[in-house]
Design a protein around this motif. Structure first.
Motif, PDB file in Angstrom:
ATOM      1  N   PRO A   1       0.837  -1.211   0.000  1.00 25.78           N
ATOM      2  CA  PRO A   1       0.000   0.000   0.000  1.00 25.78           C
ATOM      3  C   PRO A   1       0.868   1.256   0.000  1.00 25.78           C
ATOM      4  CG  PRO A   1      -0.759  -1.567   1.650  1.00 25.78           C
ATOM      5  CD  PRO A   1       0.555  -2.085   1.148  1.00 25.78           C
ATOM      6  N   GLY A   2       0.497   2.213  -0.818  1.00 25.38           N
ATOM      7  CA  GLY A   2       1.221   3.474  -0.862  1.00 25.38           C
ATOM      8  C   GLY A   2       2.418   3.501  -1.786  1.00 25.38           C
ATOM      9  N   ARG A   3       2.777   2.353  -2.368  1.00 24.13           N
ATOM     10  CA  ARG A   3       3.974   2.325  -3.214  1.00 24.13           C
ATOM     11  C   ARG A   3       3.757   3.061  -4.522  1.00 24.13           C
ATOM     12  NH1 ARG A   3       8.912   1.708  -1.356  1.00 24.13           N
ATOM     13  NH2 ARG A   3       8.050   0.100   0.027  1.00 24.13           N
ATOM     14  N   ARG A   4       2.562   3.012  -5.083  1.00 21.41           N
ATOM     15  CA  ARG A   4       2.303   3.756  -6.325  1.00 21.41           C
ATOM     16  C   ARG A   4       2.535   5.247  -6.106  1.00 21.41           C
ATOM     17  NH1 ARG A   4      -3.363   2.580  -8.975  1.00 21.41           N
ATOM     18  NH2 ARG A   4      -2.484   4.012 -10.537  1.00 21.41           N
ATOM     19  N   GLU A   5       2.081   5.742  -4.965  1.00 20.29           N
ATOM     20  CA  GLU A   5       2.259   7.164  -4.666  1.00 20.29           C
ATOM     21  C   GLU A   5       3.744   7.509  -4.524  1.00 20.29           C
ATOM     22  OE1 GLU A   5      -1.816   5.977  -3.761  1.00 20.29           O
ATOM     23  OE2 GLU A   5       0.138   5.130  -3.240  1.00 20.29           O
ATOM     24  N   ALA A   6       4.526   6.579  -3.962  1.00 20.29           N
ATOM     25  CA  ALA A   6       5.968   6.798  -3.843  1.00 20.29           C
ATOM     26  C   ALA A   6       6.618   6.881  -5.221  1.00 20.29           C
ATOM     27  CB  ALA A   6       6.601   5.679  -3.021  1.00 20.29           C
ATOM     28  N   PHE A   7       6.171   6.029  -6.144  1.00 13.71           N
ATOM     29  CA  PHE A   7       6.698   6.072  -7.509  1.00 13.71           C
ATOM     30  C   PHE A   7       6.299   7.361  -8.209  1.00 13.71           C
ATOM     31  CE2 PHE A   7       7.904   1.723  -7.063  1.00 13.71           C
ATOM     32  CZ  PHE A   7       8.818   1.472  -8.077  1.00 13.71           C
ATOM     33  N   GLU A   8       5.076   7.805  -7.984  1.00 13.32           N
ATOM     34  CA  GLU A   8       4.624   9.048  -8.614  1.00 13.32           C
ATOM     35  C   GLU A   8       5.461  10.228  -8.140  1.00 13.32           C
ATOM     36  OE1 GLU A   8       0.512   9.230  -7.659  1.00 13.32           O
ATOM     37  OE2 GLU A   8      -0.066   7.630  -9.060  1.00 13.32           O
ATOM     38  N   ALA A   9       5.762  10.261  -6.850  1.00  7.73           N
ATOM     39  CA  ALA A   9       6.587  11.342  -6.314  1.00  7.73           C
ATOM     40  C   ALA A   9       8.007  11.271  -6.871  1.00  7.73           C
ATOM     41  CB  ALA A   9       6.606  11.267  -4.790  1.00  7.73           C
ATOM     42  N   ALA A  10       8.546  10.050  -6.971  1.00  4.39           N
ATOM     43  CA  ALA A  10       9.897   9.876  -7.494  1.00  4.39           C
ATOM     44  C   ALA A  10       9.964  10.176  -8.984  1.00  4.39           C
ATOM     45  CB  ALA A  10      10.380   8.450  -7.218  1.00  4.39           C
ATOM     46  N   GLN A  11       8.898   9.841  -9.714  1.00  2.00           N
ATOM     47  CA  GLN A  11       8.866  10.082 -11.151  1.00  2.00           C
ATOM     48  C   GLN A  11       8.945  11.567 -11.454  1.00  2.00           C
ATOM     49  OE1 GLN A  11       5.391   8.525 -13.121  1.00  2.00           O
ATOM     50  NE2 GLN A  11       6.135   9.027 -15.167  1.00  2.00           N
ATOM     51  N   ALA A  12       8.350  12.371 -10.597  1.00  2.00           N
ATOM     52  CA  ALA A  12       8.401  13.821 -10.786  1.00  2.00           C
ATOM     53  C   ALA A  12       9.833  14.348 -10.694  1.00  2.00           C
ATOM     54  CB  ALA A  12       7.519  14.509  -9.743  1.00  2.00           C
ATOM     55  N   LYS A  13      10.712  13.551 -10.087  1.00  2.00           N
ATOM     56  CA  LYS A  13      12.126  13.941  -9.945  1.00  2.00           C
ATOM     57  C   LYS A  13      13.024  13.139 -10.887  1.00  2.00           C
ATOM     58  CE  LYS A  13      11.360  14.940  -5.035  1.00  2.00           C
ATOM     59  NZ  LYS A  13      11.749  14.593  -3.642  1.00  2.00           N
ATOM     60  N   GLY A  14      12.405  12.448 -11.860  1.00  2.00           N
ATOM     61  CA  GLY A  14      13.181  11.696 -12.842  1.00  2.00           C
ATOM     62  C   GLY A  14      13.281  10.216 -12.570  1.00  2.00           C
ATOM     63  N   GLY A  15      12.519   9.708 -11.594  1.00  2.00           N
ATOM     64  CA  GLY A  15      12.558   8.290 -11.261  1.00  2.00           C
ATOM     65  C   GLY A  15      11.723   7.445 -12.196  1.00  2.00           C
ATOM     66  N   MET A  16      11.811   6.152 -12.030  1.00  4.65           N
ATOM     67  CA  MET A  16      11.079   5.193 -12.849  1.00  4.65           C
ATOM     68  C   MET A  16       9.575   5.299 -12.608  1.00  4.65           C
ATOM     69  SD  MET A  16      11.463   1.033 -12.621  1.00  4.65           S
ATOM     70  CE  MET A  16      10.128  -0.032 -13.201  1.00  4.65           C
ATOM     71  N   ARG A  17       8.800   5.092 -13.641  1.00  3.43           N
ATOM     72  CA  ARG A  17       7.342   5.069 -13.550  1.00  3.43           C
ATOM     73  C   ARG A  17       6.893   3.751 -12.928  1.00  3.43           C
ATOM     74  NH1 ARG A  17       2.886   7.040 -16.858  1.00  3.43           N
ATOM     75  NH2 ARG A  17       1.228   5.465 -17.048  1.00  3.43           N
ATOM     76  N   TYR A  18       5.847   3.797 -12.117  1.00  2.32           N
ATOM     77  CA  TYR A  18       5.279   2.568 -11.571  1.00  2.32           C
ATOM     78  C   TYR A  18       4.834   1.696 -12.749  1.00  2.32           C
ATOM     79  CZ  TYR A  18       2.497  -0.482  -8.531  1.00  2.32           C
ATOM     80  OH  TYR A  18       1.988  -1.564  -7.849  1.00  2.32           O
TER      81      TYR A  18
END
Length: 275
Positions: free
Chosen positions: A150-167
């Motif tokens: 739970p909550g991992r998609r939101e973590a990916f979304e936040a990281a993606q905004a900084k250049g991280g991998m998409r969920y």
């Protein structure tokens, strides 16, 4: 109350240059040992909530490998490397991704394809209670456990905004009313000889926040070469795995007997094991 004949189901992820079939062969001894520890009811020692015994499922990764994936380029290749390359060419060798780069931070080419195969297995053959992997599959086991939290998609979304991998899109399904993850959170994950968290910022959402799923890491000692079969099926390793699974499932005792031979099973952190 246990569902009639419900089985303890574990997703098995093979290592680099293996396949589901070859991993199944290599883990025959492990499967035999686990069958003894987790038998179907009414045999002594059966799990109270999994009266149907044990089932292991072995998918094969989607990326077919060739000699170039295992033999160093240029003059760094040794005779052993060349022989390994020939073996890969002659066998059914697959990977969940290809590692790119000569040093950290590595990137992982084809990871999306690897997760698509895992997601399809979760949807078509699930649900599973846990995931276990060896080597590259051990790393993948931790990542899969992470993706289902739970909550991992939101973590990916936040990281993606900084250049991280998409969920991974493959881990999301549309139920008609709301998008949801393809499978419930795993109860446990096990990594045999899996490499640690990537230092590449692309993949930090797998590990930040920290993985909350109970996870057992099995790593050979630094001064001993431990074969794959031994690390997977050696008595101390199996004992630790069994204790870990019983503990996370809340079934430390032995169903129907209360104990095995009058002895209470040890907690995994209290065991003297060679890793």
């Amino acid at each position: 109350m246990a569902t009639p004949d419900r089985k303890l189901r574990i997703l098995m992820l093979h290592g680099f240059t293996q396949s589901g079939h070859s991993f199944e062969i290599k883990t025959k001894a492990l499967k035999k040992s686990l069958d003894k520890h987790f038998p179907p009811a009414p045999k002594p020692g059966h799990l109270k909530h999994y009266t149907g015994g044990l089932e292991l499922v072995y998918p094969t990764a989607p990326i077919r490998l060739d000699a170039h994936d295992v033999v160093p380029s240029g003059s760094n290749a040794t005779q052993a490397d060349s022989r390994r390359g020939e073996q890969v060419e002659e066998s059914e060798s697959y990977g969940w991704w290809r590692r790119k780069g000569d040093s950290e931070p590595y990137t992982y080419e084809g990871m999306e394809r690897g997760f698509e195969t895992v997601a399809s297995t979760l949807l078509e053959q699930g649900p599973f209670d846990g995931v276990l992997g060896f080597s590259q599959g051990g790393a993948a086991a931790g990542m899969v456990a992470s993706l289902l939290e739970p909550g991992r998609r939101e973590a990916f979304e936040a990281a993606q905004a900084k250049g991280g991998m998409r969920y991974p899109d493959s881990f999301v399904k549309d139920s008609g009313y709301i998008e949801e993850v393809v499978h419930p959170q795993m109860k446990f994950a096990v990594s045999y000889s899996g490499f640690g968290a990537s230092t590449n910022d692309l993949y930090q959402a797998f590990y930040e926040p920290k993985i909350g799923t109970p996870m057992l890491h099995v790593i050979g000692s630094v001064d001993t070469v431990v074969s794959e079969e031994r690390s997977l099926s050696g008595k101390p390793y199996v004992a630790a795995l069994v204790a870990f699974i019983r503990e996370v499932l809340g079934e430390d005792g032995m169903a129907g007997t209360g104990s095995k031979g009058g002895k209470t099973e040890e907690r995994v952190e209290d065991m003297d094991v060679p890793f």
